[in-house]
Design a protein around this motif. Sequence first.
Motif, short mmCIF file in Angstrom:
data_model
loop_
_atom_site.label_atom_id
_atom_site.label_comp_id
_atom_site.label_asym_id
_atom_site.label_seq_id
_atom_site.Cartn_x
_atom_site.Cartn_y
_atom_site.Cartn_z
N GLN A 147 0.83 -1.21 0.00
CA GLN A 147 0.00 0.00 0.00
C GLN A 147 0.86 1.26 0.00
O GLN A 147 0.53 2.26 -0.65
CB GLN A 147 -0.93 -0.01 1.22
N LEU A 148 1.97 1.20 0.72
CA LEU A 148 2.89 2.33 0.72
C LEU A 148 3.48 2.53 -0.67
O LEU A 148 3.61 3.67 -1.16
CB LEU A 148 4.01 2.09 1.73
N GLY A 149 3.83 1.43 -1.33
CA GLY A 149 4.34 1.51 -2.69
C GLY A 149 3.32 2.08 -3.65
O GLY A 149 3.66 2.92 -4.51
N LYS A 150 2.07 1.69 -3.50
CA LYS A 150 1.01 2.21 -4.37
C LYS A 150 0.83 3.71 -4.16
O LYS A 150 0.68 4.47 -5.13
CB LYS A 150 -0.30 1.47 -4.10
N ALA A 151 0.85 4.14 -2.89
CA ALA A 151 0.71 5.57 -2.60
C ALA A 151 1.86 6.36 -3.20
O ALA A 151 1.66 7.46 -3.76
CB ALA A 151 0.65 5.78 -1.08
N LEU A 152 3.06 5.80 -3.11
CA LEU A 152 4.23 6.47 -3.68
C LEU A 152 4.14 6.52 -5.20
O LEU A 152 4.55 7.52 -5.83
CB LEU A 152 5.50 5.74 -3.24
N ALA B 137 8.36 5.28 -17.75
CA ALA B 137 8.34 3.81 -17.66
C ALA B 137 7.95 3.34 -16.27
O ALA B 137 7.25 2.33 -16.12
CB ALA B 137 9.70 3.24 -18.06
N THR B 138 8.39 4.05 -15.23
CA THR B 138 8.00 3.65 -13.88
C THR B 138 6.51 3.83 -13.65
O THR B 138 5.88 3.06 -12.92
CB THR B 138 8.79 4.43 -12.81
N VAL B 139 5.95 4.86 -14.27
CA VAL B 139 4.50 5.07 -14.18
C VAL B 139 3.76 3.95 -14.90
O VAL B 139 2.77 3.40 -14.40
CB VAL B 139 4.12 6.44 -14.79
N ILE B 140 4.25 3.57 -16.08
CA ILE B 140 3.62 2.51 -16.87
C ILE B 140 3.68 1.17 -16.13
O ILE B 140 2.68 0.45 -16.05
CB ILE B 140 4.31 2.40 -18.24
N ASN B 141 4.83 0.83 -15.59
CA ASN B 141 4.96 -0.43 -14.85
C ASN B 141 4.03 -0.46 -13.65
O ASN B 141 3.49 -1.50 -13.29
CB ASN B 141 6.40 -0.64 -14.41
N GLN C 229 1.40 -3.20 -12.07
CA GLN C 229 1.63 -3.72 -10.72
C GLN C 229 0.56 -3.29 -9.72
O GLN C 229 0.10 -4.10 -8.91
CB GLN C 229 3.01 -3.26 -10.22
N TYR C 230 0.15 -2.02 -9.80
CA TYR C 230 -0.82 -1.50 -8.83
C TYR C 230 -2.19 -1.19 -9.44
O TYR C 230 -3.21 -1.38 -8.79
CB TYR C 230 -0.27 -0.22 -8.18
N GLY C 231 -2.18 -0.71 -10.68
CA GLY C 231 -3.44 -0.33 -11.31
C GLY C 231 -4.31 -1.51 -11.69
O GLY C 231 -5.53 -1.48 -11.52
N LEU C 232 -3.69 -2.58 -12.20
CA LEU C 232 -4.45 -3.75 -12.66
C LEU C 232 -5.26 -4.40 -11.53
O LEU C 232 -6.46 -4.65 -11.69
CB LEU C 232 -3.51 -4.76 -13.31
N LEU D 199 -8.83 -2.46 -17.84
CA LEU D 199 -8.82 -1.21 -18.61
C LEU D 199 -7.44 -0.55 -18.57
O LEU D 199 -7.02 0.07 -19.55
CB LEU D 199 -9.89 -0.26 -18.07
N VAL D 200 -6.74 -0.69 -17.44
CA VAL D 200 -5.45 0.00 -17.31
C VAL D 200 -4.41 -0.59 -18.26
O VAL D 200 -3.43 0.09 -18.60
CB VAL D 200 -4.93 -0.05 -15.86
N ILE D 201 -4.61 -1.82 -18.69
CA ILE D 201 -3.65 -2.43 -19.62
C ILE D 201 -3.67 -1.70 -20.95
O ILE D 201 -2.63 -1.52 -21.60
CB ILE D 201 -3.94 -3.93 -19.81
#
Length: 381
Positions: free
Chosen positions: A50-55, A102-106, A110-113, A119-121
């Motif tokens: 969750q911390l990673g997702k927030a970041l 690229a970090t946003v896309i990855n 990792q977090y959006g899917l 849809l995020v794909i």
Amino acid sequence: MQGGQPLAALSNPKEAIRQFTPNWFAATMGTGILALALGQLPGNIAVLTQLGKALWLFNIVLFTIFTAMYAARWVLFFNEAKQIFGHSTVSMFFGTIPMGLATVINGLVQYGLPAWGDLVISWAHALWWIDVAMALACGVLIPFMMFTRQQHSIDQMTAVWLLPVVAAEVAAASGGVIAPHLSDASAQFNMLITSYVLWAYSVPVALSILVILVLRLALHKLPHENMAASSWLSLGPIGTGALGMLVVGSDAPTIFAAHGMASIGAVAAGIGMIAGIMFWGLGLWWMLLAILITVRYVKTGIPFNLGWWGFTFPLGVYAVTTLKLGAMLELVLFDVLGILFVVMLTVMWLVVAGKTTAGAYRGNLFVSPCIAALNAKQAGR
């Protein structure tokens, strides 16, 4: 300077746009890789995920703000913005833009899917091709300008030369992350092959630069302390090269088999694993060397600048590669080292992010070497 006042070092807030350079996107690289690493630690610890997702979400905001500011600079201060093409150092940081993206896309995968569904794909797929276009352009246009209009010398060379080149292999690793999630087999195959091309477009060139860098360090010793963080940049293409081989290789058997080339897929997976391990070993040499160099710099003092973000992304991608090897090989050694590297990354990110926030608040980090060089040139006439 009145340190207690926001943007006290600037004549007016608009000056922040005038002085804005691509160096700032290195902050999105460092923040993004920490966000991704936190979500890949062994055990899938919920609070860290969750911390990673927030970041990661915070990194999207950062990338959006920086993109708006840099676009505004080209609109409002075009003559000064275009000076970057002739600057031998700042121009290298064009590569940080696609790498930050690229970090946003990855993170979408990792977090959006898991949070928002398939849809995020589609978003990740579209953004990836934009990232690829930028990476390809940086990888060849910046070296072309080095060869034709910029002034360089071996004694002034640093690992910053790697930045425009490495963007393509970062995109290759991202392709390996996205490809398995595409629903269309043809799209998967196109992304896989493109990722291999991007890897080859970048890694051999980066390795050739590293050879020159070793010679430069042997002949001319360490660069000025302002470039201290550049000692870590060499770890970036090695770690990313390893990660790219691992993730693309893991996709290969399924995707090649769907096109009647199962035997090639099996070979590709094996090559990916062996290449990933060997690159990791090379990266270990560079990391240990970077640590020794940094300790030497610390003894004499290192002035803070945006280049300190160079301490983060290379270590971060090497940490993610280590965690990936731990998961694929099921070796505790890689898990332990991966956790250690993520802890090191977290500490460094906290230090650099804190200093960057303070410098941005005061305004003293908004300095464009291109403008300074232009003013000096005009004054000399």
